[in-house]
Design an enzyme around this catalytic site. Structure first.
Site, PDB file in Angstrom:
ATOM      1  N   LYS A 113     107.757 111.753  -6.656  1.00  0.00           N
ATOM      2  CA  LYS A 113     108.019 110.163  -6.864  1.00  0.00           C
ATOM      3  C   LYS A 113     108.829 109.798  -5.081  1.00  0.00           C
ATOM      4  O   LYS A 113     108.653 109.405  -4.282  1.00  0.00           O
ATOM      5  CB  LYS A 113     108.118 109.439  -7.817  1.00  0.00           C
ATOM      6  CG  LYS A 113     106.770 109.164  -8.377  1.00  0.00           C
ATOM      7  CD  LYS A 113     106.377 107.724  -8.956  1.00  0.00           C
ATOM      8  CE  LYS A 113     105.727 107.537  -9.626  1.00  0.00           C
ATOM      9  NZ  LYS A 113     105.467 106.262 -10.731  1.00  0.00           N
ATOM     10  N   LYS A 196      96.005 113.002  -9.746  1.00  0.00           N
ATOM     11  CA  LYS A 196      95.694 112.453 -10.528  1.00  0.00           C
ATOM     12  C   LYS A 196      96.003 111.158  -9.730  1.00  0.00           C
ATOM     13  O   LYS A 196      96.042 110.385  -8.544  1.00  0.00           O
ATOM     14  CB  LYS A 196      97.147 112.169 -11.753  1.00  0.00           C
ATOM     15  CG  LYS A 196      97.311 111.578 -11.223  1.00  0.00           C
ATOM     16  CD  LYS A 196      99.069 111.022 -12.628  1.00  0.00           C
ATOM     17  CE  LYS A 196     100.593 109.576 -11.862  1.00  0.00           C
ATOM     18  NZ  LYS A 196     100.510 109.450 -13.382  1.00  0.00           N
ATOM     19  N   LYS A 199      97.483 104.759  -8.975  1.00  0.00           N
ATOM     20  CA  LYS A 199      97.710 103.119  -8.917  1.00  0.00           C
ATOM     21  C   LYS A 199      98.443 103.266  -7.345  1.00  0.00           C
ATOM     22  O   LYS A 199      98.008 102.349  -6.386  1.00  0.00           O
ATOM     23  CB  LYS A 199      98.712 102.282  -9.385  1.00  0.00           C
ATOM     24  CG  LYS A 199      98.169 101.882 -10.170  1.00  0.00           C
ATOM     25  CD  LYS A 199      99.243 101.299 -11.378  1.00  0.00           C
ATOM     26  CE  LYS A 199      99.500 100.582 -12.757  1.00  0.00           C
ATOM     27  NZ  LYS A 199     100.229 102.249 -13.142  1.00  0.00           N
TER      28      LYS A 199
HETATM   29  N1  AQP Z   1      95.263 109.725 -14.113  1.00  0.00           N
HETATM   30  C1  AQP Z   1      95.864 109.236 -15.531  1.00  0.00           C
HETATM   31  N2  AQP Z   1      95.301 110.214 -16.055  1.00  0.00           N
HETATM   32  C2  AQP Z   1      95.407 109.239 -17.593  1.00  0.00           C
HETATM   33  N3  AQP Z   1      96.480 109.272 -18.074  1.00  0.00           N
HETATM   34  C3  AQP Z   1      96.996 107.931 -16.653  1.00  0.00           C
HETATM   35  N4  AQP Z   1      97.936 107.967 -16.828  1.00  0.00           N
HETATM   36  C4  AQP Z   1      98.264 106.604 -15.769  1.00  0.00           C
HETATM   37  N5  AQP Z   1      97.643 107.824 -14.973  1.00  0.00           N
HETATM   38  C5  AQP Z   1      96.187 108.013 -15.544  1.00  0.00           C
HETATM   39  C6  AQP Z   1      98.813 106.915 -18.099  1.00  0.00           C
HETATM   40  O1  AQP Z   1      98.671 105.591 -17.843  1.00  0.00           O
HETATM   41  C7  AQP Z   1      99.532 104.856 -18.579  1.00  0.00           C
HETATM   42  C8  AQP Z   1     100.367 104.257 -17.706  1.00  0.00           C
HETATM   43  O2  AQP Z   1     101.318 104.261 -16.454  1.00  0.00           O
HETATM   44  P1  AQP Z   1     102.097 103.662 -15.944  1.00  0.00           P
HETATM   45  O3  AQP Z   1     101.626 102.906 -15.158  1.00  0.00           O
HETATM   46  O4  AQP Z   1     103.486 103.806 -16.713  1.00  0.00           O
HETATM   47  O5  AQP Z   1     102.599 104.803 -14.527  1.00  0.00           O
HETATM   48  P2  AQP Z   1     102.324 105.860 -14.119  1.00  0.00           P
HETATM   49  O6  AQP Z   1     101.397 107.337 -14.287  1.00  0.00           O
HETATM   50  O7  AQP Z   1     102.986 105.808 -12.363  1.00  0.00           O
HETATM   51  O8  AQP Z   1     101.115 105.488 -13.799  1.00  0.00           O
HETATM   52  P3  AQP Z   1      99.757 105.480 -11.538  1.00  0.00           P
HETATM   53  O9  AQP Z   1      99.305 104.720 -11.798  1.00  0.00           O
HETATM   54  O10 AQP Z   1      99.761 106.831 -11.771  1.00  0.00           O
HETATM   55  O11 AQP Z   1     101.382 104.383 -10.756  1.00  0.00           O
HETATM   56  P4  AQP Z   1     101.954 105.599  -9.454  1.00  0.00           P
HETATM   57  O12 AQP Z   1     100.758 104.782  -8.129  1.00  0.00           O
HETATM   58  O13 AQP Z   1     102.917 103.784  -9.742  1.00  0.00           O
HETATM   59  O14 AQP Z   1     101.782 106.676  -9.764  1.00  0.00           O
HETATM   60  C9  AQP Z   1     100.878 106.397 -19.130  1.00  0.00           C
HETATM   61  O15 AQP Z   1     100.686 106.829 -20.117  1.00  0.00           O
HETATM   62  C10 AQP Z   1      99.929 106.826 -18.451  1.00  0.00           C
HETATM   63  O16 AQP Z   1     100.693 108.222 -18.738  1.00  0.00           O
END
Ligand code: AQP
Length: 334
Positions: A113, A196, A199
């Site tokens: 990040k 992955k 968001k």
């Molecule tokens: N691609 C994914 N596959 C499976 N699980 C996922 N999670 C996130 N992306 C995937 C799981 O969703 C939960 C919530 O995630 P989060 O919102 O706390 O944070 P994150 O992992 O940072 O999600 P994003 O969507 O990928 O956001 P950004 O773009 O900000 O990095 C967690 O249990 C996560 O493991």
């Protein structure tokens, strides 16, 4: 026998996608029936990267609406936003005095990040996993349902709990177990199967949102990167075909049909045929969630009451932990 305690969080940093649902929220739905479950909208994690204040407020309510529309029931579990329970920050500070800098230096999510310009990343982004440990340990969680990307942070949480217990010579914190959905540990981007689904991906075609219309879902699946071969006839072929592997994982996870059976079902068929079946399946999952989310979002007072009630119940438990930890550390003069 008392029920296992489950804790997990979702960041209000944007719109919830299929990866969040299949990796995390889908598991929450089972846990709320079986365990003592606490689900948190982790707004304090969100601000590790600057968030517009109005958008942040809006996103907290959106995540809550999606939780409720997906089937989380505040009568069966506690749902609240992190910033409304101050004890998260208190424990985070205590645990940051237990965690070692060397441990945090190994966290790959910070490296990903922060990118190349690490000196310009917030201190909060670096310390994020300590706040996450505090979230989990504050409620003495036994199980933490997360996507596989959070596994390293869970290992750190266990290390922190173990060291705290050793330092203060008391088996106070439980060592929580990550619970990773083995059918969908990591859903990948529809545009690049090496990353992955996320968001923050610049391409909106990389992810399916739980609020997408049927047309948007159809377009995103049609445009999803694939190859020019027919559908595989065995799982051995998937290692060289990451995009198809990802689409089959999504199909398997939504339908609850194991991957080998999905492969048998579509063996040798055209990818376009599979994609069309996948579209129908994704729409059958997302359509009711999207329409219920819209309805729930219009009832702001219900959303606020739900968060207030959740925060009250969470605070009661969090205060007890902080009182006990204060005694262990030597902060309370009896
Ligand atoms: N691609 C994914 N596959 C499976 N699980 C996922 N999670 C996130 N992306 C995937 C799981 O969703 C939960 C919530 O995630 P989060 O919102 O706390 O944070 P994150 O992992 O940072 O999600 P994003 O969507 O990928 O956001 P950004 O773009 O900000 O990095 C967690 O249990 C996560 O493991």
């Amino acid at each position: 026998m008392s029920k296992d305690i489950v804790f997990s969080g979702v960041q209000p940093t944007g719109e919830i996608h299929l990866g969040n649902y299949l990796g995390a929220i889908k598991q929450f739905l089972n846990f709320q029936n079986e365990c003592d479950s606490i689900f948190c909208i982790v707004d304090q994690h969100a601000i590790t990267i600057f968030q517009d204040p109005n958008e942040l407020k809006e996103n907290v309510l959106s995540v809550l609406a999606i939780f409720l529309a997906s089937g989380l029931d505040p009568k069966k579990c506690i749902i609240f936003n992190q910033a409304s329970v101050r004890e998260h920050s208190v424990l985070s500070w205590y645990l940051s005095c237990t965690a070692r800098v060397g441990w945090l230096n190994r966290m790959t999510q910070f490296k990903d990040k922060a990118g190349k310009n690490r000196d310009n990343a917030s201190l909060g982004l670096y310390a994020y996993p300590v706040l996450m440990a505090a979230d989990i340990l504050l409620y003495h969680a036994d199980k933490v349902p997360v996507g596989d990307d959070q596994k390293q942070h869970l290992e750190l949480t266990r290390d922190i709990a173990h060291k705290f217990n050793a330092d203060y010579r008391h088996e106070y914190f439980k060592l929580p177990d990550p619970i990773i959905n083995k059918d969908a540990p990591r859903i990948m981007s529809l545009r690049d199967a090496n990353n992955k689904m996320s968001k923050s991906d610049v391409s909106k075609y990389s992810r399916i949102l739980l609020t997408d219309s049927n047309d948007e879902i159809s377009t995103k699946i049609s445009k999803a990167k694939s190859d020019s071969l027919k559908m595989p006839s065995s799982s051995d072929e998937l290692s060289d075909r990451p995009e198809i592997n990802n689409l089959i994982t999504i199909y398997s996870s939504i339908s609850n049909i194991d991957k080998d059976s999905v492969i048998n079902l579509f063996s040798g068929k055209e990818i376009s045929f599979f994609k069309s079946e996948l579209k129908d399946l994704v729409i059958s999952l997302v359509e009711p969630i999207a329409s219920s989310t819209n309805e729930i979002k219009s009832d702001i007072s219900y959303l606020k009451t739900t968060l207030e009630d959740g925060a009250m119940r969470a605070t009661e438990r969090a205060r007890k932990t902080i009182d006990e930890v204060n005694k262990l550390i030597g902060f309370s003069i009896d």
